[in-house]
Design an enzyme around this catalytic site. Structure first.
Site, short mmCIF file in Angstrom:
data_model
loop_
_atom_site.label_atom_id
_atom_site.label_comp_id
_atom_site.label_asym_id
_atom_site.label_seq_id
_atom_site.Cartn_x
_atom_site.Cartn_y
_atom_site.Cartn_z
N ILE A 52 0.84 -1.21 0.00
CA ILE A 52 0.00 0.00 0.00
C ILE A 52 0.87 1.25 0.00
CG2 ILE A 52 -1.79 1.27 1.25
CD1 ILE A 52 -2.46 -1.44 2.61
N CYS A 53 0.51 2.21 -0.86
CA CYS A 53 1.22 3.49 -0.84
C CYS A 53 0.34 4.52 -0.15
CB CYS A 53 1.54 3.96 -2.26
SG CYS A 53 2.30 5.58 -2.30
N LEU A 54 0.71 4.86 1.08
CA LEU A 54 -0.08 5.81 1.86
C LEU A 54 0.91 6.65 2.66
CD1 LEU A 54 -2.92 6.68 2.71
CD2 LEU A 54 -2.87 4.92 4.46
#
Lengths: 151, 327
Positions: free
Chosen positions: A87-89
């Protein structure tokens, strides 16, 4: 660190949330590995689907971020690597602050499902569809993947 | 310059006579030498400014920004070539009424001496820094505390010792002047009253010399101390060395008093949820305040700020040294 996770565990027992269906450690002996089930938010292409999240808490928590991943080949989303579930957060990366807890992270991920950001993509196909505002293709591609993985 | 010619004649004449000591012009003192150097520096700076203005018109600003050291070097050499090489005095030397003589003070310094002096005086610092830069870029971090830096240290020590000698003796202001034997002498006879005045002045320079001596000896003592300590801690690897450079003075743990807010009688002005540290989710131990006013345990906030210097709640800048323990 131990006591903090223990406290978060106790808090998670009384957790009530619309989208977090389950948030439990895999084994109560070891509170550093958690599994979470979330529901796709309404009015998003992910509605009526559930997703499993794996959360690994490092020894240095809360100074460093927990590692969160979807199951591989289960989440078609511009900011999720489809093959690995990564996940890119921002709050899971540079904007991490130790005041965030596990529940907050899961809520942020649910919010991310509603608000994809094509500027930091991990799934280029979906991000490009979103960038050029081709919402029909975007929704269709997502439901194609979701229905495929259901089978 | 006729005046210079006169001086030359005077010196030439005196050397022919028996009462040489009587007629010989006295050596310059530290005060006048420094005075002349300051004046020269002023004029060289003026020259650099003019040169910069000229180059700006011809070559553009970029050129000046690219080669500031070279321009300075050129201006310095130009100035010295136009004065010292031609055996005339620089403006600073004229101002302080001194001129360059050879080592024993029996005549003017030879032209080759002057040339060698100018070349080494201007070029050596420039080449030295160039060499160091090249060396540094070549072996980036492999040889950090190696031969080069110790060589640099040695060089600095030599320069300091030389300056100290100058303050005590007042003979050679520059190390290259010492090497090539260019001393200064006054261009006039010194009267008794002037001599008293000048002696007084040079004694103040001796004070400077003592200060420098003190400074250097304390430095030396520190170096020796470090060496001794280092021998004791020789088990420590390079990791330890790096730690030495880190900020000291922020203790990892407060050893003296533990203030635990589990005790409700303590710090009653901190109320309700504020008594809980949001980082460890327990009651605060050793309450500490970030610059923004948020409260945490000392250990919790310090560990985080070593990771990232900002307040976890409001992201305002918060360096470890800014955290205030509340007592």
């Amino acid at each position: 660190m131990e006591s903090r996770i223990l406290k978060e565990y106790k808090d998670s027992r009384s957790l009530q949330s619309q989208y977090i269906l389950a948030l439990d450690p895999i084994s109560t002996d070891d509170l550093t590995h958690w599994e979470c089930t979330i529901k796709g938010p309404l009015h998003s292409p992910f509605a009526n689907h559930t997703f499993k999240l794996r959360i690994d808490i490092p020894q240095t928590y809360p100074l460093t971020t927990p590692i969160c991943k979807f199951e591989p080949f289960a989440m078609p989303h511009p900011n999720v690597n489809f093959e690995t579930g990564e996940i890119c957060l921002d709050i899971l990366d540079t904007n991490w602050s130790p005041v965030f807890n596990i529940q907050y992270i899961v809520e942020a991920i649910v919010w991310l499902l509603n608000e994809p950001n094509f500027k930091s993509p991990l799934n280029l196909d979906l991000a490009n569809l979103l960038r050029f505002d081709d919402l029909k293709a975007y929704h269709d591609l997502i439901s194609y993947h979701l229905n495929n993985s259901a089978k | 310059m006729p005046e210079e010619q006169g001086l030359k004649n005077q010196i030439a004449n005196t050397s022919n006579r028996d009462d040489l000591n009587d007629r010989r012009l006295p050596f310059a003192d530290a005060a006048s030498i420094i005075q002349s150097h300051q004046k020269d520096d002023q004029i060289v700076n003026l020259l650099i400014e003019k040169l910069n203005n000229f180059l700006k018109l011809v070559k553009g600003q970029l050129f000046i920004n690219l080669y500031p050291r070279e321009i300075t070097l050129f201006a310095k050499m130009l100035y010295l070539f136009l004065t010292t090489i031609k055996k005339t005095r620089t403006l600073g030397e004229e101002y302080a009424d001194i001129f360059i003589v050879n080592r024993p003070g029996t005549g003017l310094a030879k032209r080759y001496q002057r040339l060698l002096f100018i070349l080494s005086y201007c070029l050596s610092p420039y080449l030295f820094t160039k060499l160091i830069n090249r060396w540094n870029s070549k072996n980036d971090e492999t040889d950090e505390n190696g031969i080069l830096s110790s060589f640099e240290d040695l060089f600095n020590v030599v320069l300091d010792i030389h300056l100290m000698l100058f303050y005590f003796k007042g003979a050679y202001y520059d190390i290259f002047r010492r090497i090539f034997g260019l001393r200064y002498a006054f261009g006039h006879k010194i009267t008794a009253t002037e001599k008293i005045f000048r002696d007084k002045n040079s004694s103040t320079y001796k004070v400077l010399g003592y200060i420098l001596l003190l400074q250097n000896s304390s430095k030396l003592i520190n170096v020796l101390k470090d060496k001794l300590d280092f021998r004791k801690l020789s088990i420590d690897t390079s990791r330890g060395e790096k730690d030495m450079k880190a900020i000291f003075g922020v203790p990892k743990q407060v050893k003296t008093n533990k203030i635990d807010l589990n005790d409700d009688t303590l710090f009653t002005f901190i109320q309700g949820a504020s008594r809980t540290c949001i980082l460890c989710l327990s009651k605060i131990v050793d309450p500490s305040c970030a610059p923004c006013g948020h409260l945490y345990c000392w250990d919790c906030i310090l560990n985080w700020c070593n990771e990232k210097p900002e307040c976890p709640l409001c992201r305002q800048k918060c360096h470890p040294q800014q955290i205030l323990p509340i007592k």
